[in-house]
Design a protein around this motif. Sequence first.
Motif, mmCIF file in Angstrom:
data_model
loop_
_atom_site.group_PDB
_atom_site.id
_atom_site.type_symbol
_atom_site.label_atom_id
_atom_site.label_comp_id
_atom_site.label_asym_id
_atom_site.label_seq_id
_atom_site.Cartn_x
_atom_site.Cartn_y
_atom_site.Cartn_z
ATOM 1 N N UNK A 50 -23.121 26.856 -2.502
ATOM 2 C CA UNK A 50 -24.328 27.643 -2.249
ATOM 3 C C UNK A 50 -24.124 28.668 -1.127
ATOM 4 N N UNK A 51 -22.858 28.871 -0.740
ATOM 5 C CA UNK A 51 -22.490 29.841 0.300
ATOM 6 C C UNK A 51 -23.114 29.545 1.652
ATOM 7 N N UNK A 52 -23.364 28.296 1.931
ATOM 8 C CA UNK A 52 -23.872 27.875 3.237
ATOM 9 C C UNK A 52 -22.675 27.336 4.026
ATOM 10 N N UNK A 53 -21.838 28.273 4.498
ATOM 11 C CA UNK A 53 -20.556 27.877 5.067
ATOM 12 C C UNK A 53 -20.671 27.088 6.368
ATOM 13 N N UNK A 54 -21.635 27.421 7.203
ATOM 14 C CA UNK A 54 -21.784 26.653 8.455
ATOM 15 C C UNK A 54 -22.139 25.200 8.160
#
Length: 135
Positions: free
Chosen positions: A81-85
């Motif tokens: 979901x491109x929530x890298x942190x």
Amino acid sequence: MRKEHAPKASRKKEDIDFEIAFYENILKATPNFIEALSAIGDLYTRAGLWQKGLDVDLKLSLLRAEDPIVFYNLACSYALLNQTRAALAALTRAIDFGYDDFEYLKGDTDLDNLLKDEHFQQYLKQLEKKKKLAK
């Protein structure tokens, strides 16, 4: 690709949909059934239902609060979901809880956007070095 579930021969969409419905029915009666949650999380991810997969992984992280595979899968869901942190935080927890299959991790396409991050690559190199020294 999520850990713990070996990939099966290419599944048809109908098969995945059937399995999802099967596990959803089980979870209606037994919402904290760990094995059913793990299976449906994998199925949601395979079906491209990443938000649903994340929701399952978040629930599993509460039920299995120190399970490295649960946190590894949570990292995969966040990364998709491109929530890298959040993915990095979950992966760090997985490693803190004992996850150490770095070869698998480096080839996991679910983590592609995280693996491209320079800071994460440095972190991974440090972990691999530490693992070698511990042997």
